[in-house]
Design a protein around this motif. Structure first.
Motif, short mmCIF file in Angstrom:
data_model
loop_
_atom_site.label_atom_id
_atom_site.label_comp_id
_atom_site.label_asym_id
_atom_site.label_seq_id
_atom_site.Cartn_x
_atom_site.Cartn_y
_atom_site.Cartn_z
N ASP A 1 0.81 -1.21 0.00
CA ASP A 1 0.00 0.00 0.00
C ASP A 1 0.85 1.27 0.00
O ASP A 1 0.35 2.35 -0.32
CB ASP A 1 -0.94 0.01 1.20
CG ASP A 1 -2.04 -1.04 1.10
OD1 ASP A 1 -2.23 -1.58 -0.02
OD2 ASP A 1 -2.70 -1.32 2.12
N GLU B 1 -10.15 -2.41 -1.41
CA GLU B 1 -9.05 -1.79 -2.15
C GLU B 1 -9.33 -0.29 -2.25
O GLU B 1 -10.46 0.13 -2.47
CB GLU B 1 -8.93 -2.40 -3.54
CG GLU B 1 -8.47 -3.86 -3.52
CD GLU B 1 -7.08 -4.03 -2.93
OE1 GLU B 1 -6.17 -3.27 -3.33
OE2 GLU B 1 -6.91 -4.91 -2.07
N ARG C 1 -6.26 2.94 -6.09
CA ARG C 1 -5.96 1.80 -6.95
C ARG C 1 -6.99 1.68 -8.08
O ARG C 1 -6.62 1.39 -9.22
CB ARG C 1 -5.92 0.50 -6.13
CG ARG C 1 -5.73 -0.71 -7.03
CD ARG C 1 -5.68 -2.03 -6.31
NE ARG C 1 -5.68 -3.11 -7.30
CZ ARG C 1 -5.64 -4.41 -7.00
NH1 ARG C 1 -5.60 -4.80 -5.74
NH2 ARG C 1 -5.65 -5.32 -7.96
#
Length: 449
Positions: free
Chosen positions: A75, A147, A151
């Protein structure tokens, strides 16, 4: 090839290493065997790593310094995209002009760098997503985090910029079209393969002896990263159900893998879960293992269980079947392609424990059915090979450097890039050799990256 967040040299099941690492390593090796020079760029994670290594003939892995070597989670990597891209472009600047034929990026982080590099070099970009944020967010496991929006936006950008997209299965191709608006004419379905030279059937008794496992128990195996997406906890939770239903049967569960991903499970978490369910003595947790040991674990198992909430394909399922072991898997993502339901294993449509117990017992407690599924598993796995995967990739590469009529210049910024590639003769690097085989001319010095 761009493989930013994990190296193909890492052991699958460790950190973020998994099926994608196997995919990159296997395809790169086989591309090189067809006289295509391959460079793989990945982020350096240790000061002890040399700037470059050649693990296989014709394949160079370059370790790009981008951020601190340790302590960065996946991340955190979007903040290092600029640094990684600079390292790739500097390496390219040291090559002769026109050295590279195309860029193949793996995962969205690499794709972000890929579409910058393609514009700088005037070469096509081929992209493999491997996993998709919107798909994962539609099938979140308990305790997993969605997510992030960054992204999702990043994937949208990469999928719009790539000249061609590689999907593992028709299901993934549909997801690219329906969830991301991808142009179907730019999507190629190229299934992954399995190394049938290594993953072969063998004696279950010998494999158990080699793996230090009892000979007289029903053995269920999970292999993969310990994260909610992969659902290793399901195999532990289903064990008490099996024990209640079949009190005379001695079951054992082996979980082989390492911590990974958001909301990750650790071996300590899984051991605590087994203790709370009263089955800790029947659960064995093992670290990730190299393929030569993993095949023995597959052979030792009565069934390999793949309970994932989503899989773009499921290489573990394919490897286990090639080793002659039936698979009980979730009917999600690419697993219905990797596993032939009722032929090489059994697919389960949800994560209900009773349904999983029925499916597992129906395989491991019926010797005749297990034997039939084991034979079917070997036949089914034989349909997939890395050579066939490379055949498909080479066809994709050819389409990328020589787009069909009507696809050149139909998107902003594309016409000049493709024309520049043609002017430099790059299509020759992945053209046919006149004998039905694809590959760069021997000694051409051009690189498929």
């Amino acid at each position: 090839m761009l493989c930013l967040h994990t190296s193909p040299l890492e052991l699958p099941g460790t950190g973020d290493a998994g099926g994608m690492n196997v995919y990159v390593a296997q395809t790169a090796r086989r591309l090189a065997q067809r006289s295509i020079e391959v460079e793989i760029f990945t982020r350096a994670t240790s000061s002890r790593q040399p700037p470059s290594v050649q693990p296989w003939p014709g394949v160079t892995v370059r370790h790009v310094v981008a951020g601190p070597f340790e302590g960065l989670a996946k991340d955190d990597l979007p903040g290092q995209l600029c640094s990684f891209a600079a390292g790739v472009l500097r390496a390219g600047a040291r090559r002769e002009p026109g050295a590279y034929s195309l860029v193949h990026s793996h995962y969205w982080l690499s794709g972000q760098v890929g579409y910058l590099v393609k514009d700088r070099w005037g070469v096509p970009l081929v992209h493999s997503a491997h996993t998709l944020a919107r798909v994962k967010n539609l099938a979140l496991a308990t305790g997993d985090r969605p997510e992030p929006a960054g992204r999702v936006i990043g994937e949208d950008q990469v999928l719009a910029e790539a000249d061609r997209l590689v999907a593992n299965t028709g299901v993934e191709a549909d997801q690219l079209r329906e969830l991301y608006g991808a142009d179907p004419s730019r999507v190629d379905v190229v299934p992954p393969g399995v190394d049938t030279d290594l993953f072969t059937p063998g004696s279950r008794a010998a494999a158990r002896a080699a793996s230090g496992l009892p000979a007289d128990e029903v053995l269920l195996v999970f292999a993969g990263r310990l994260q909610p997406l992969k659902a290793p906890d399901l195999l532990i939770r289903v064990l008490p159900v099996l024990l209640r239903r079949y009190p005379g049967t001695r079951f054992r569960v082996v979980v082989a893998g390492g911590t990974s991903g958001s909301g990750h499970r650790t071996d300590r978490d899984l051991r605590a879960l087994a203790g709370s369910l009263g089955v800790v003595d029947l659960v064995e947790l093992r670290p990730p293992m190299p393929p030569e040991q993993l095949v023995q674990l597959y052979r030792a198992a009565d069934a390999v269980v793949v309970p994932s909430h989503n899989e773009s394909f499921g290489l573990v399922a394919l490897e286990a079947q090639a080793a002659g072991t039936p698979v009980v898997a979730a009917a999600v993502g690419g697993l219905p392609v990797a596993v032939a339901d009722g032929v090489s294993g059994v697919l389960v449509r949800d994560h209900d424990l009773g349904r999983w117990a029925d499916a597992i017992a129906g395989v491991v407690l019926d010797p005749a059915r297990r034997a039939a599924l084991a034979a079917g598993a070997v036949r089914h796995a034989a349909r997939f090979s890395w050579e066939a995967t490379v055949d498909g990739l080479l066809e994709t590469y050819r389409r990328a450097v020589q787009p069909p009529p009507g696809q050149v210049g139909d998107r902003p910024g594309r016409d000049g890039d493709v024309r520049a590639a043609r002017d430099h003769g790059r299509p020759d690097a992945v053209g046919g050799d006149g004998a039905g085989r694809t590959g760069a001319p021997v000694g051409s010095g051009r690189v498929a990256r």
